[in-house]
Structures are given as structure tokens and as C-alpha cells.
Enzyme design. Structure first.
Site, short mmCIF file in Angstrom:
data_model
loop_
_atom_site.label_atom_id
_atom_site.label_comp_id
_atom_site.label_asym_id
_atom_site.label_seq_id
_atom_site.Cartn_x
_atom_site.Cartn_y
_atom_site.Cartn_z
CE LYS A 265 -3.17 4.41 -9.29
NZ LYS A 265 -4.08 3.46 -8.63
CB CYS B 257 -0.26 -10.52 0.28
SG CYS B 257 -0.35 -9.79 1.93
CB THR C 12 2.89 -3.68 -10.07
OG1 THR C 12 1.83 -4.42 -10.62
CG2 THR C 12 2.68 -2.21 -10.31
N GLY C 13 5.59 -4.45 -8.68
CA GLY C 13 6.65 -4.10 -7.73
C GLY C 13 8.02 -4.07 -8.39
CD GLU D 250 5.35 -4.99 3.00
OE1 GLU D 250 5.32 -6.23 2.92
OE2 GLU D 250 5.97 -4.39 3.89
CD GLU E 89 -8.88 1.93 -13.21
OE1 GLU E 89 -8.23 0.90 -13.43
OE2 GLU E 89 -9.37 2.63 -14.11
CD GLU F 239 -0.45 -13.32 -4.89
OE1 GLU F 239 -0.23 -12.52 -5.81
OE2 GLU F 239 -0.40 -13.00 -3.69
N GLY G 169 1.30 -4.45 -3.59
CA GLY G 169 0.59 -4.91 -4.78
C GLY G 169 1.28 -6.13 -5.35
N GLY G 170 1.06 -6.35 -6.65
CA GLY G 170 1.58 -7.55 -7.30
C GLY G 170 3.08 -7.48 -7.54
P1 NAD Z 1 -1.35 -4.37 -8.63
O1 NAD Z 1 0.11 -4.55 -8.60
O2 NAD Z 1 -2.06 -4.58 -9.93
O3 NAD Z 1 -1.77 -2.90 -8.17
C1 NAD Z 1 -1.35 -2.36 -6.93
C2 NAD Z 1 -1.34 -0.85 -7.05
O4 NAD Z 1 -0.34 -0.46 -7.99
C3 NAD Z 1 -2.65 -0.23 -7.57
O5 NAD Z 1 -2.88 1.00 -6.95
C4 NAD Z 1 -2.34 -0.04 -9.05
O6 NAD Z 1 -3.16 0.94 -9.64
C5 NAD Z 1 -0.89 0.39 -8.99
N1 NAD Z 1 -0.13 0.19 -10.23
C6 NAD Z 1 -0.39 -0.64 -11.26
N2 NAD Z 1 0.56 -0.50 -12.21
C7 NAD Z 1 1.45 0.41 -11.77
C8 NAD Z 1 2.65 0.96 -12.31
N3 NAD Z 1 3.11 0.62 -13.49
N4 NAD Z 1 3.31 1.87 -11.57
C9 NAD Z 1 2.86 2.24 -10.35
N5 NAD Z 1 1.72 1.75 -9.80
C10 NAD Z 1 1.02 0.85 -10.50
O7 NAD Z 1 -1.95 -5.30 -7.49
P2 NAD Z 1 -3.48 -5.55 -7.13
O8 NAD Z 1 -4.07 -6.47 -8.15
O9 NAD Z 1 -4.15 -4.25 -6.86
O10 NAD Z 1 -3.33 -6.30 -5.72
C11 NAD Z 1 -3.14 -7.65 -5.59
C12 NAD Z 1 -1.68 -7.96 -5.33
O11 NAD Z 1 -1.24 -7.26 -4.18
C13 NAD Z 1 -1.45 -9.43 -5.01
O12 NAD Z 1 -0.32 -9.89 -5.71
C14 NAD Z 1 -1.18 -9.44 -3.52
O13 NAD Z 1 -0.41 -10.52 -3.08
C15 NAD Z 1 -0.49 -8.14 -3.33
N6 NAD Z 1 -0.60 -7.71 -1.92
C16 NAD Z 1 0.52 -7.75 -1.14
C17 NAD Z 1 0.45 -7.40 0.20
C18 NAD Z 1 1.67 -7.44 1.08
O14 NAD Z 1 1.66 -6.76 2.12
N7 NAD Z 1 2.71 -8.20 0.75
C19 NAD Z 1 -0.76 -6.98 0.75
C20 NAD Z 1 -1.88 -6.94 -0.07
C21 NAD Z 1 -1.79 -7.31 -1.41
#
Ligand code: NAD
Length: 496
Positions: A176, A285, A233-234, A251, A179, A386, A229-230
């Protein structure tokens, strides 16, 4: 690929239009559409997961010998390299990173497949020390269907870090992607199929994370989620995983400290701090977004840093010399701007940036300049949250004790940097800083052979490293009875 076409998506080996709404991926440097596609629907999620489950059960992939699976992964690495320039250009358009960076991300994806091919064919199982009349072993089995959920900032490299070990381990994968950056994941799925991966083992479901990502995470046939991701969400995913008793790796975000001690080599430190925060326009990140400089050095260091940041080449991502391209979207730039306004309201002073650039391409895309704030203290919101953009907060420090306390005073603990000529002092400090990765006299350098992940709100679990493949496997213990006699417990009666 032409703009008139609507791109098909990959649902367990079937390439067809998604069942959701039509939308476009946009080039952040101009706002123009790059490609149109239909998002996946919830029915597509179901079909992809069911299809992946069938492929896992019946394609024979999990039963292939490790060196046979590895051969397909080596081929994927080769095909990524063969198509490297095309993929790098596509990624530049999909997320607006400078071409020099997208080339590096594509190369890193190829290296990741090569690395996990090798990890797969050289993975050894263990015969554990025997403590009875048996031989005991620890072995690992694939899990089934795993989900790879990725953000928009490093497409193909993020996906490779999940897909390569998951496939190497014998699983099926449903990706996934974010978007707004779906194009590279679709290319990766095509490459996997062209390399000979059995149909159905890979799917790509572009669209809204809150709908599709959520449905995937909840699905009973998804046996593991690897998420980048964020943090918010994590945590949501971790709650669902807890209810399913499903392993996850997360992550997440960061607010990483970079520390310049009074004996640092200034040329190295200035170059490292600039790279740490402003490369990828700060959309990383691991961005070194909190700077701590020893007070006696502070004025000189900041003067050199500001001059260096002002010289960074900003502009079109297609230009070979560009160091900073646009931010990913108008909405994200607005969020970065809100943080800078907050920093000023909290009493910060701008040393550089803080204003949208104007003229030419800057009027079309979502550009934002390198921005440096000082005069804030570590507990303020601008220093704690962040921003995920090219915004650095700089603070002088007086004692190492104060420095350690402040550097560790964050919900995040992803990475840190230390600049010092005194290796013993840097070693001691590096051991006291709480972070998943500490760079000493360097920053933002990566090796697929070294584990990566965060502490606290920066995540759970680790990716990369030879043993990263085990994250996608279940451990099993086997005991082989070697008794000459029946087990004694049942006594002589059982033997009669
Ligand atoms: P995000 O959390 O908004 O989205 C990440 C992914 O999760 C996307 O594919 C999104 O569509 C999906 N998602 C959103 N809501 C969800 C849900 N309820 N259930 C399952 N999946 C869902 O993050 P973003 O804005 O795309 O990315 C930026 C963030 O990612 C920043 O906080 C950054 O620090 C983090 N990041 C971390 C690392 C790492 O390795 N630690 C690397 C890159 C980015």
C-alpha cells in the site's frame, strides 16, 4: 505511459483499473499531473489479499529452495538497474526529489534486492545444544501474506526494504504505497513479475491509507504489517495489531539532535549539518532538525552554517545540479509554514529563510527555502514536533550534562549526530544519546547491512541487516527423538 491513459493497478497478478476514484499523481515542481490512475477499492483489497493467500499456498514459492528464490531476487535487482534512469526520472516526477537523489534511491532499491537474495541463500538454521536424548533445532518458516505500507518521501527504496526480505522469506506481499506517490511501487511490481516471481505474490493498492491501509491491517489473512510513516498512524496500526496478536514493524517520525562539540572539525560539521537537515528538503525521518552547538563555537558556527545554507542550489528537480527541490504538496508546505510561524510566536528568530521563494518555477511548485531558527528552547513545540521540512532549530549548550538531558528530551529517538575530533569523547557521548542510529563525524549515511529503526515514538522493530529477513518468518523449534528406549514416564506397563 501517456497522460490520457488511466494506469492499471496490480491485484494479485491481475493488472486492471482500480475500483476506486480516478486521481492523478502530480509533479510537485509544477503541480501538473504525471499520470492518472484509479485508487483501489475495498473489494480490490479483498481480492488482492485472497489472491495473495492462494498464491502463497499454491505457487510453490515458499517451497522453493532458498537459492532458487534468491535467483529471482538477483534478477529483480538487475532489472531495476537496467531500468534505473527511467525509474529515477519517474520518481523525480512522482515526488519532486532532485534527480541526483532519485538515482541514489533507485540504486539503493537494487542493492536491497541483491542483499536479501544473498541473505536468503546463505541463511543458516541452527542445531541447538542438545539437553536430552533428542536433537533440537530452530528453523524459520514464511508467514503467508504480509502488508508493506509506505510513505511518500522515498518511494521504491522504502518498498524494496520491505518487499525484498518478505519475498526472500517465501511470503506474498501486498503493497500500500502513499496515495500521492503510487507510481514506483507499480513499476516495482511489474519488474518482480518480469523477473519470474510467480503471479499473485505481489499486489499494489494505491489510494487512501485511512481506508485501504486500515482494511489491509485488519484483514485476518494479513500475518504481518511492515509500516513506515507518521507516528500517529503507526500507533493506530499497533492497536489493531495488538487485537490480532500480529507482529508489526513500525518505522516512524523523528526530531533528531545533531551535536557540535567545541573540538569539531568545522568544515566537516558545517557540511554534515547542512546535508543532515536540508537534503531531501528536510522531508526525511532522520533529518537532523535540532542543532546543539557548544557555546564558545556557536556564533562562528552559525555564521558559516547560514552562509552555507544560503548557497544551496534550489530549483528544478530535473536539473543535475539542484540540491533542494520542492516539497511534496501545497498542503505539506502550508504545514511547514505554520510551524515556522509557531516558532516565531514562541520567541524564535529567523537566521535564514522563512519566506516562500518567488519567480519562475518557484511560482509554480511547492518550494520552500532552507530555514534556520534560533532563540528557542528545547521544550518548546517547534523543538519537539516533527516538521518534516527544511527547518532547523539551533541552540547553544554550556555543559555536556545539559546537552545530554536536552538531546534526550524528546518523544522521538530515531537518530543523532555528533561532531568532534575527540573519538573517545564522541564514543562516550554516543553511548548516552538515546537513538536507534548515532552518526559520529558523519550523518545520514546508510548501509543495508546495518539494522535501522527507532526507539520510543520513533518506532518498533528493525529493518535491514542480514537478519532482517527473519522479521518476515515465524520461528519454529523441532525436536528429533533419539531414544533407544520408550520414554520412561509411562513405566514398564506401557512396554508390555
Ligand atoms: P502517513 O503516516 O500519513 O502515511 C504513511 C502510509 O500509511 C501511507 O501509505 C498512508 O496511506 C498509510 N496510512 C494512512 N493512514 C493509515 C491507516 N489508518 N492505516 C494504515 N495505513 C495508513 O505518513 P506520510 O505523511 O506518508 O510520511 C511521513 C512520515 O513518515 C513522517 O512522520 C516521517 O518521519 C515518517 N517516515 C519514517 C521513516 C522511518 O524509517 N522511520 C522513513 C520515512 C518516513
Amino acid at each position: 505511459m501517456t497522460l490520457e491513459q488511466t494506469l492499471p493497478i496490480c491485484i494479485a497478478g491481475t493488472w486492471r483499473l482500480g475500483g476506486g476514484e480516478r486521481y492523478a499523481s502530480h509533479y510537485p515542481a509544477t503541480g501538473e499531473p504525471v499520470a492518472w490512475l484509479n485508487a483501489a477499492s475495498l473489494d480490490d483489497v479483498e481480492e488482492a489479499v485472497q489472491g495473495a493467500h492462494q498464491a502463497f499456498l499454491h505457487s510453490g514459492w515458499a517451497q522453493r529452495k532458498p537459492h532458487e528464490r534468491a535467483a529471482v531476487l538477483y534478477r529483480i535487482a538487475e532489472l531495476i538497474r537496467e531500468r534505473g534512469e527511467e525509474l529515477a526520472q519517474l520518481q523525480r516526477q512522482d515526488n519532486g526529489k532532485p534527480i541526483s537523489e532519485t538515482r541514489a534511491l533507485v540504486a539503493s532499491a537494487a542493492g536491497t534486492f541483491q542483499f536479501f537474495a544473498s541473505a536468503c541463500e546463505t541463511l543458516e538454521e541452527t542445531i541447538t545444544p542438545s539437553r536430552g536424548d533428542f536433537v533440537s533445532m530452530s528453523v524459520h518458516e514464511p508467514m503467508g501474506v504480509v502488508a508493506a505500507i509506505t510513505p511518500w518521501n522515498s518511494p521504491i527504496a522504502s518498498e524494496a526494504q520491505k518487499v525484498a526480505p518478505a519475498l526472500a522469506a517465501g511470503n506474498a506481499v501486498v503493497i500500500k504505497p502513499a496515495e500521492i506517490t503510487p507510481l514506483l511501487a507499480l513499476q516495482l511490481a511489474q519488474i518482480c513479475e518480469a523477473a519470474g516471481l510467480p503471479k499473485g505474490l505481489i499486489s499494489v493498492l494505491p489510494g487512501k491509507g485511512s481506508v485501504l491501509g486500515d482494511a489491509l491491517t485488519q484483514h485476518p489473512l494479513i500475518k504481518r504489517v511492515s509500516f513506515t510513516g507518521g507516528t500517529r498512524t503507526g500507533k493506530h496500526i499497533a492497536h489493531i495489531a495488538a487485537d490480532k496478536m500480529m507482529p508489526v514493524s513500525l518505522e516512524l517520525g523523528g526530531k533528531s539532535p545533531t551535536i557540535v562539540l567545541e573540538d569539531a572539525d568545522l568544515d566537516h560539521a558545517v557540511a554534515g549539518v547542512l546535508y543532515g537537515i536540508f537534503s531531501s528538503s528536510g522531508e526525511a525521518c532522520i533529518a537532523g532538525s535540532r542543532l546543539f552547538v557548544a557555546r564558545p563555537l556557536y556564533a562562528e558556527f552559525m555564521q558559516r552554517l547560514v552562509a552555507g545554507a544560503a548557497r544551496l542550489r534550489r530549483g528544478a528537480p530535473a536539473d543535475e545540479s539542484t540540491q533542494m527541490g520542492p516539497l511534496i504538496s501545497a498542503a505539506h508546505r502550508a504545514s511547514v509554514e505554520r510551524y515556522v510561524a509557531l516558532g516565531l510566536a514562541e520567541g524564535g528568530r529567523l537566521l535564514l529563510g522563512g519566506q516562500r521563494p518567488a519567480g519562475g518555477i518557484f511560482d509554480q511548485g511547492y518550494f520552500y527555502p532552507p530555514t534556520i531558527l534560533e532563540g528557542l528552547n528545547n521544550s518548546q513545540q517547534t523543538c519537539q514536533e516533527e516538521i518534516f521540512g527544511p527547518v532547523l532549530v539551533a541552540m547553544p549548550f554550556d555543559s555536556e550534562e545539559q546537552l545530554i538531558e536536552q538531546a534526550n528530551d524528546s518523544l522521538y529517538a530515531l537518530a543523532a549526530g555528533i561532531w568532534s575530533r575527540d573519538y573517545k569523547r564522541a564514543w562516550a557521548l554516543g553511548r548516552k544519546i538515546q537513538a536507534g542510529t548515532v552518526w559520529i563525524n558523519t550523518y545520514k549515511q546508510f548501509s543495508i547491512s546495518t539494522p535501522f529503526g527507532g526507539w520510543r515514538d520513533s518506532g518498533l522493530g528493525r529493518e535491514k541487516g542480514r537478519l532482517g529477513i527473519l522479521q518476515y518468518m515465524e520461528q519454529k523449534s523441532l525436536y528429533w527423538g533419539m531414544n533407544e528406549q520408550p520414554l520412561a514416564w509411562a513405566g514398564v506397563e506401557a512396554r508390555a
